[in-house]
Design an enzyme around this catalytic site. Sequence first.
Site, mmCIF file in Angstrom:
data_model
loop_
_atom_site.group_PDB
_atom_site.id
_atom_site.type_symbol
_atom_site.label_atom_id
_atom_site.label_comp_id
_atom_site.label_asym_id
_atom_site.label_seq_id
_atom_site.Cartn_x
_atom_site.Cartn_y
_atom_site.Cartn_z
ATOM 1 C CG ASP A 48 -2.077 0.937 1.109
ATOM 2 O OD1 ASP A 48 -1.850 2.151 0.969
ATOM 3 O OD2 ASP A 48 -3.228 0.462 1.141
ATOM 4 C CB SER A 98 -6.320 2.909 0.803
ATOM 5 O OG SER A 98 -4.946 3.218 0.789
ATOM 6 C CG HIS A 149 -6.974 0.400 7.202
ATOM 7 N ND1 HIS A 149 -6.362 1.065 6.163
ATOM 8 C CD2 HIS A 149 -7.022 1.282 8.234
ATOM 9 C CE1 HIS A 149 -6.041 2.295 6.555
ATOM 10 N NE2 HIS A 149 -6.427 2.450 7.809
ATOM 11 C CB THR A 151 -6.095 -2.223 1.362
ATOM 12 O OG1 THR A 151 -5.627 -0.894 1.094
ATOM 13 C CG2 THR A 151 -5.591 -3.147 0.271
ATOM 14 C CD GLU A 276 -3.266 -2.987 3.176
ATOM 15 O OE1 GLU A 276 -3.280 -1.761 2.929
ATOM 16 O OE2 GLU A 276 -3.936 -3.502 4.098
ATOM 17 C CG ASP A 281 -0.596 4.504 2.739
ATOM 18 O OD1 ASP A 281 -0.362 5.197 1.740
ATOM 19 O OD2 ASP A 281 -1.499 4.783 3.558
ATOM 20 C CG HIS A 285 0.330 8.861 4.932
ATOM 21 N ND1 HIS A 285 -0.150 9.882 4.137
ATOM 22 C CD2 HIS A 285 -0.441 7.776 4.645
ATOM 23 C CE1 HIS A 285 -1.171 9.433 3.409
ATOM 24 N NE2 HIS A 285 -1.360 8.170 3.693
ATOM 25 C CG HIS A 324 -2.403 5.059 -3.261
ATOM 26 N ND1 HIS A 324 -1.460 5.469 -2.329
ATOM 27 C CD2 HIS A 324 -3.406 4.484 -2.535
ATOM 28 C CE1 HIS A 324 -1.870 5.167 -1.122
ATOM 29 N NE2 HIS A 324 -3.052 4.554 -1.210
ATOM 30 C CG HIS A 429 -2.591 8.677 -0.879
ATOM 31 N ND1 HIS A 429 -3.812 8.034 -0.888
ATOM 32 C CD2 HIS A 429 -1.967 8.237 0.239
ATOM 33 C CE1 HIS A 429 -3.930 7.257 0.168
ATOM 34 N NE2 HIS A 429 -2.814 7.373 0.877
#
Length: 465
Positions: A48, A98, A149, A151, A276, A281, A285, A324, A429
């Site tokens: 992710d 996501s 979550h 995903t 995942e 991800d 961030h 992404h 993102h």
Amino acid sequence: MNRRKFLKGSALLSGLFTLNPVDFFANGVKEIPDPKNKAKNIIFMISDGMSSGTLAMANLYSQNILGKNGNWMSLYLENKVSRALMDTASASSIVTDSAAASSSFGGGYRVRNGVLNIGANGEKHIPVWQKFKKAGKKTGCVTTVTITHATPAGFCVNSDSRNAENEIAEMYAEIGFDVMMGGGDEFFNPLKRKDKKDVYSLCQQKGYQILKSKADLNKAEKGKKVLGIFNSGALPYSIDRKNIPELQQTPSLAEMAQTAIDQMKDHKEGFVLQIEGGKVDWAAHANDISALIHDQLAFDEAIKTVIDFAEKDQNTLVIITTDHGNANPGTIYGPDATQNFNSISNYKFTNEYILNAIHSDFNLQQIKDWIYETNTISLADDEAKHLLSFYSGLERQEGGIYNYKKLPFKAYSEIQKKHNSVGWISMDHSGDYVEVAVYGPGRELLPPFIKNTDLHYLMLKAGQI
């Protein structure tokens, strides 16, 4: 059928997404040619928020520090996979979240950011794991974040809000997916839910065995549904779990993947599994390079687990991609770039752990000693003062989607950049095209450039349902 129809004009129309990400595709499995061989099993792997720079830097770290190529890159080098670039836009933006990204894979349609398989007019797109479950296959998801979550949920349920994780937990139990593993105790535990509902008990009534630790993975009873919840919130970052003893009871992504495969591989109708690496991800961030590289490497170890199985099985389609980009990190030119980058091997913990340990009563020497101990970085006095200012209220505390304690992630990553030659464009993102690799029966269906929704129909066609 001509393979060009699979694209349905995507190469010509992709430029229009910058103005209006309208769904120009047919959203139909009929547009994809029949595969040479049917895939009995499908494993869909998502790192992710993985920008291309994340993949490159993790492989560079693997080469320079570990002395080997990563497993993902080895698939390219050994020509074992078909490879493509993928456009990741959602129905509402050229930059997806996501939920919409997973819904593109899961439901086969682009939806608005923030929702799961719900169209603009309220239409519900049937999630792909429900389609395969109805066809008789076992179904599962494993993740390093909460199992509820965005995903994993995008492959499994319909919801107006990705944040409805209490309700998503109940949906999982009602639908009856076979293997679900990750974090998120607060969505199942009656002591942590506001409504006091005991979703663990509900799952047990539905025939699930509940796993709570790494040790429980080895005790899992074959043929019985599995709910593995190994933490409140997300699972720990890989490098912190490695170096902090109290975190080592939580399993790695590869260990969860292996257990999920073992639980479902003997089912006569086959299985489908989503894997995942969700904290890649979160690390992006936070502009947290140590967290990012080590969680990407953990995802890479899960790739080895999956490919080892698929090579022996010969009936398993494996899709490896991301949903992404995020923060677009990369190495920066300079005479000491290689040496600087390699210094990341001295980092013992994530920035999250390091910054959480700093308090407002630290003096300059204490903060300098702590940073040197954990990152082998010698802070200048002005750097130490600037970092400490965030804790004494002199500077505005910084945001970030998963930065609940308002830690100065951005400020610290800028300090690190001087020493590790890694830069970031943002803390969120991005809309760049991303990598897709496909192994096994159905790999020939992948053209060089696709739209995210195409992978939904590729799975259906490869599985012949």
